[in-house]
Design a protein around this motif. Structure first.
Motif, PDB file in Angstrom:
ATOM      1  N   ALA A  67      49.962  38.571  43.321  1.00 36.83           N
ATOM      2  CA  ALA A  67      48.740  38.628  42.518  1.00 36.83           C
ATOM      3  C   ALA A  67      48.062  39.985  42.674  1.00 36.83           C
ATOM      4  CB  ALA A  67      47.778  37.483  42.850  1.00 36.83           C
ATOM      5  N   PHE A  68      46.895  40.145  42.030  1.00 40.73           N
ATOM      6  CA  PHE A  68      46.224  41.452  42.089  1.00 40.73           C
ATOM      7  C   PHE A  68      44.833  41.348  42.696  1.00 40.73           C
ATOM      8  CE2 PHE A  68      46.130  40.243  37.429  1.00 40.73           C
ATOM      9  CZ  PHE A  68      44.825  39.785  37.387  1.00 40.73           C
ATOM     10  N   TYR A  69      44.737  40.527  43.741  1.00 41.59           N
ATOM     11  CA  TYR A  69      43.484  40.344  44.464  1.00 41.59           C
ATOM     12  C   TYR A  69      43.649  40.732  45.935  1.00 41.59           C
ATOM     13  CZ  TYR A  69      42.586  37.308  40.442  1.00 41.59           C
ATOM     14  OH  TYR A  69      42.447  36.813  39.177  1.00 41.59           O
ATOM     15  N   LEU A  70      42.550  41.158  46.526  1.00 37.68           N
ATOM     16  CA  LEU A  70      42.452  41.259  47.977  1.00 37.68           C
ATOM     17  C   LEU A  70      41.543  40.128  48.451  1.00 37.68           C
ATOM     18  CD1 LEU A  70      41.914  45.104  48.447  1.00 37.68           C
ATOM     19  CD2 LEU A  70      44.058  43.827  48.637  1.00 37.68           C
ATOM     20  N   TRP A  71      41.966  39.432  49.492  1.00 39.90           N
ATOM     21  CA  TRP A  71      41.206  38.321  50.078  1.00 39.90           C
ATOM     22  C   TRP A  71      40.823  38.777  51.475  1.00 39.90           C
ATOM     23  CZ3 TRP A  71      38.524  34.438  48.551  1.00 39.90           C
ATOM     24  CH2 TRP A  71      38.319  33.296  49.325  1.00 39.90           C
ATOM     25  N   VAL A  72      39.555  39.120  51.643  1.00 36.27           N
ATOM     26  CA  VAL A  72      39.124  39.893  52.802  1.00 36.27           C
ATOM     27  C   VAL A  72      38.167  39.078  53.667  1.00 36.27           C
ATOM     28  CG1 VAL A  72      38.101  42.075  53.544  1.00 36.27           C
ATOM     29  CG2 VAL A  72      39.294  41.954  51.344  1.00 36.27           C
ATOM     30  N   PRO A  73      38.405  38.992  54.973  1.00 44.56           N
ATOM     31  CA  PRO A  73      37.455  38.285  55.843  1.00 44.56           C
ATOM     32  C   PRO A  73      36.129  39.032  55.907  1.00 44.56           C
ATOM     33  CG  PRO A  73      39.162  39.360  57.148  1.00 44.56           C
ATOM     34  CD  PRO A  73      39.574  39.503  55.715  1.00 44.56           C
ATOM     35  N   ALA A  74      35.037  38.297  55.798  1.00 47.98           N
ATOM     36  CA  ALA A  74      33.699  38.889  55.857  1.00 47.98           C
ATOM     37  C   ALA A  74      33.246  38.969  57.315  1.00 47.98           C
ATOM     38  CB  ALA A  74      32.708  38.050  55.056  1.00 47.98           C
ATOM     39  N   PRO A  75      32.689  40.091  57.739  1.00 43.34           N
ATOM     40  CA  PRO A  75      32.175  40.193  59.110  1.00 43.34           C
ATOM     41  C   PRO A  75      31.158  39.093  59.397  1.00 43.34           C
ATOM     42  CG  PRO A  75      32.247  42.353  58.081  1.00 43.34           C
ATOM     43  CD  PRO A  75      32.553  41.352  57.001  1.00 43.34           C
ATOM     44  N   GLY A  76      31.344  38.387  60.487  1.00 41.22           N
ATOM     45  CA  GLY A  76      30.441  37.302  60.834  1.00 41.22           C
ATOM     46  C   GLY A  76      30.551  36.105  59.926  1.00 41.22           C
ATOM     47  N   GLY A  77      31.541  36.108  59.038  1.00 41.08           N
ATOM     48  CA  GLY A  77      31.720  34.981  58.122  1.00 41.08           C
ATOM     49  C   GLY A  77      30.714  34.914  56.999  1.00 41.08           C
ATOM     50  N   ASP A  78      29.937  35.982  56.768  1.00 44.60           N
ATOM     51  CA  ASP A  78      28.888  35.983  55.750  1.00 44.60           C
ATOM     52  C   ASP A  78      29.344  36.787  54.539  1.00 44.60           C
ATOM     53  OD1 ASP A  78      26.597  36.146  54.188  1.00 44.60           O
ATOM     54  OD2 ASP A  78      25.246  36.423  55.902  1.00 44.60           O
ATOM     55  N   ALA A 118      42.781  48.579  49.455  1.00 41.00           N
ATOM     56  CA  ALA A 118      42.990  48.099  50.825  1.00 41.00           C
ATOM     57  C   ALA A 118      42.762  49.218  51.837  1.00 41.00           C
ATOM     58  CB  ALA A 118      44.390  47.520  50.978  1.00 41.00           C
ATOM     59  N   THR A 119      43.254  50.408  51.525  1.00 43.90           N
ATOM     60  CA  THR A 119      43.066  51.541  52.425  1.00 43.90           C
ATOM     61  C   THR A 119      41.592  51.912  52.537  1.00 43.90           C
ATOM     62  OG1 THR A 119      45.270  52.407  51.933  1.00 43.90           O
ATOM     63  CG2 THR A 119      43.665  53.961  52.825  1.00 43.90           C
ATOM     64  N   ALA A 120      40.900  51.960  51.402  1.00 44.62           N
ATOM     65  CA  ALA A 120      39.483  52.344  51.408  1.00 44.62           C
ATOM     66  C   ALA A 120      38.635  51.321  52.142  1.00 44.62           C
ATOM     67  CB  ALA A 120      38.998  52.510  49.968  1.00 44.62           C
ATOM     68  N   LEU A 121      38.895  50.055  51.917  1.00 49.74           N
ATOM     69  CA  LEU A 121      38.117  49.013  52.582  1.00 49.74           C
ATOM     70  C   LEU A 121      38.351  49.013  54.089  1.00 49.74           C
ATOM     71  CD1 LEU A 121      38.654  46.237  49.953  1.00 49.74           C
ATOM     72  CD2 LEU A 121      36.406  46.939  50.782  1.00 49.74           C
ATOM     73  N   THR A 122      39.598  49.156  54.488  1.00 46.20           N
ATOM     74  CA  THR A 122      39.905  49.176  55.920  1.00 46.20           C
ATOM     75  C   THR A 122      39.199  50.345  56.596  1.00 46.20           C
ATOM     76  OG1 THR A 122      42.032  48.097  55.550  1.00 46.20           O
ATOM     77  CG2 THR A 122      41.769  49.317  57.603  1.00 46.20           C
ATOM     78  N   GLY A 123      39.208  51.503  55.948  1.00 47.69           N
ATOM     79  CA  GLY A 123      38.511  52.655  56.499  1.00 47.69           C
ATOM     80  C   GLY A 123      37.015  52.479  56.570  1.00 47.69           C
ATOM     81  N   ALA A 124      36.485  51.590  55.733  1.00 46.48           N
ATOM     82  CA  ALA A 124      35.043  51.343  55.701  1.00 46.48           C
ATOM     83  C   ALA A 124      34.626  50.159  56.561  1.00 46.48           C
ATOM     84  CB  ALA A 124      34.597  51.110  54.258  1.00 46.48           C
ATOM     85  N   GLY A 125      35.559  49.615  57.348  1.00 47.05           N
ATOM     86  CA  GLY A 125      35.203  48.550  58.268  1.00 47.05           C
ATOM     87  C   GLY A 125      35.479  47.149  57.781  1.00 47.05           C
ATOM     88  N   TYR A 126      36.215  47.020  56.679  1.00 48.69           N
ATOM     89  CA  TYR A 126      36.591  45.711  56.150  1.00 48.69           C
ATOM     90  C   TYR A 126      38.118  45.629  56.110  1.00 48.69           C
ATOM     91  CZ  TYR A 126      31.774  44.988  54.546  1.00 48.69           C
ATOM     92  OH  TYR A 126      30.419  44.814  54.491  1.00 48.69           O
ATOM     93  N   PRO A 127      38.757  45.236  57.199  1.00 48.92           N
ATOM     94  CA  PRO A 127      40.221  45.217  57.224  1.00 48.92           C
ATOM     95  C   PRO A 127      40.802  44.401  56.072  1.00 48.92           C
ATOM     96  CG  PRO A 127      39.324  44.872  59.416  1.00 48.92           C
ATOM     97  CD  PRO A 127      38.163  44.810  58.471  1.00 48.92           C
ATOM     98  N   ALA A 128      41.614  45.064  55.265  1.00 48.64           N
ATOM     99  CA  ALA A 128      42.196  44.427  54.089  1.00 48.64           C
ATOM    100  C   ALA A 128      43.666  44.788  54.015  1.00 48.64           C
ATOM    101  CB  ALA A 128      41.471  44.884  52.825  1.00 48.64           C
ATOM    102  N   ALA A 129      44.463  43.881  53.477  1.00 49.64           N
ATOM    103  CA  ALA A 129      45.901  44.110  53.355  1.00 49.64           C
ATOM    104  C   ALA A 129      46.366  43.669  51.977  1.00 49.64           C
ATOM    105  CB  ALA A 129      46.657  43.340  54.436  1.00 49.64           C
ATOM    106  N   VAL A 130      47.362  44.364  51.442  1.00 45.83           N
ATOM    107  CA  VAL A 130      47.962  43.958  50.167  1.00 45.83           C
ATOM    108  C   VAL A 130      48.601  42.586  50.359  1.00 45.83           C
ATOM    109  CG1 VAL A 130      49.743  44.510  48.460  1.00 45.83           C
ATOM    110  CG2 VAL A 130      48.345  46.347  49.452  1.00 45.83           C
ATOM    111  N   PRO A 131      48.326  41.632  49.483  1.00 45.23           N
ATOM    112  CA  PRO A 131      48.824  40.267  49.658  1.00 45.23           C
ATOM    113  C   PRO A 131      50.287  40.133  49.253  1.00 45.23           C
ATOM    114  CG  PRO A 131      47.633  40.424  47.609  1.00 45.23           C
ATOM    115  CD  PRO A 131      47.511  41.772  48.258  1.00 45.23           C
ATOM    116  N   GLY A 132      50.806  38.915  49.373  1.00 45.82           N
ATOM    117  CA  GLY A 132      52.176  38.653  48.960  1.00 45.82           C
ATOM    118  C   GLY A 132      52.374  38.729  47.466  1.00 45.82           C
TER     119      GLY A 132
END
Length: 368
Positions: free
Chosen positions: A302-313, A286-300
């Motif tokens: 499970a062991f997945y990150l569910w990340v919004p794609a820029p522009g929905g793509d 989550a930290t690495a992705l956020t720093g790379a422009g993909y805001p990610a957060a640890v979920p409630g």
């Protein structure tokens, strides 16, 4: 000639292009697309697979009594519910086959209903189980939004908490009440129950067993996915019916696997260690992705990150992450059309591979 059913492509087989891009990185691809465990099962569990005579005869389809008792002890100890190991619990050959076959067996029990309700963003086998049974598959965004006509036709409503792919934690008490109010079986997929971060692990069976089934797997909890063992518990009428039809279908977990599962279920220490591994990997990613422009957060959970794609793509995001960091991720459309603007990352590679991805992202240029 009338064409028969043509199965759709298996979702993860569509990732060949992404894997090829990721493999161009020095050190190769880091596959975070499929939620397959990478860590070892406890040594004593593995050793039990070769111990004794459990391989000789046909194993009990419903699970040996020691296995069912171990599962009941685990439900009480870790999840806070009590079930009768003799009447309210049975084994299955991994939970994927149970999820896929449940609608067919329920339709045999009650041919007057023809609908399977399932979360609009979810594990694809819920929908496929309905399709394979020749039933209507109806997705929902929330239980409150389900059309009452669809509810009246429903054989079962699936809920999943912690959820795949989102990690969301649900109000399982509200789900139990929704089903009881409408006479619809609630099947609660709880295979990530041990990996709950924002609340203690729980089960829908804390709200009783009437009209409920909880489905559990040792695949994630015990890194035992290749052994194919799980169990279901809940309403004794449904459990009895499913036990009997599954016996006739020849569905039986292998004897040595049942034997090993008893040891795994009675040991909580290795699960606590696994919880720590997954939580750390999620935070690093989550930290690495956020720093790379993909805001990610640890979920409630499970062991997945569910990340919004820029522009929905999501496919563009998958290609970008493959090129920049050698990551292979799953576009959200694998989990239903409602998820197409997101992508999923599974924290299922060893720590050194997760750290490699983080290091690559730290020096890679931002996506356009």
């Amino acid at each position: 000639m009338t064409a028969g059913y043509v199965p759709p492509p298996y979702p993860y087989e569509r990732l060949d292009e992404i894997i090829a891009i990721a493999n161009e990185q020095d050190g190769g691809a880091v596959d975070l697309s499929i939620g397959t465990p990478c860590d070892p099962a406890p040594a004593e569990v593995v050793a039990a697979l070769a111990d004794g005579d459990a391989y000789r005869g046909y194993p009990p389809s419903i699970g040996s009594l020691p296995l069912r008792q171990a599962a009941a002890r685990w439900i009480e100890r870790r999840l806070g519910a009590t079930v009768d190991a003799r009447a309210e619990l049975a084994a299955c050959v991994g939970t994927k086959e149970f999820v896929a076959s449940l609608p067919l067996y329920l339709a045999l029990r009650d041919p007057s209903r023809d609908t399977v309700l399932y979360p609009a963003i979810s594990y694809p086998t819920y929908e496929m189980g309905a399709t394979l049974a020749g039933l209507r598959a109806v997705p929902y965004l929330s239980l409150d939004e389900i059309n009452e006509d669809d509810a009246a036709r429903a054989l079962v409503v699936w809920v999943n908490s912690p959820a795949n792919p989102t990690g969301e934690l649900l109000d399982l008490g509200a789900a139990a009440q929704w089903g009881r109010d409408r006479g619809v079986l609630v099947a609660s997929d709880e295979c990530y129950a041990e990996f709950s971060w924002d609340a203690p692990p729980t089960t829908i069976l804390r709200h009783g067993v009437q009209g409920l089934l909880a489905v559990h797997s040792l695949s994630k909890r015990d890194n035992f996915a290749g052994a194919r063992i799980g169990f279901y518990a809940g309403d004794p009428e449904y459990v009895h019916f499913l036990r009997e039809v599954r016996k006739h279908a020849g569905l039986m977990p292998p004897g040595p696997v049942q034997q090993a599962a008893v040891i795994a279920l009675d040991d909580d220490g290795h699960v606590e260690r696994q919880r720590g591994r997954y939580r750390n990997r999620l935070e690093v990613l989550a930290t690495a992705l956020t720093g790379a422009g993909y805001p990610a957060a640890v979920p409630g959970g499970a062991f997945y990150l569910w990340v919004p794609a820029p522009g929905g793509d999501a496919w563009a995001a998958a290609r970008d992450l493959a090129a920049r960091a050698g990551m292979v991720v799953s576009p959200g459309e694998f989990y239903g059309p409602a998820g197409q603007a997101y992508f999923r990352i599974a924290a299922v590679q060893p720590d050194e591979r997760i750290e490699l991805v983080a290091a690559r992202l730290a020096v890679a240029p931002l996506h356009a």
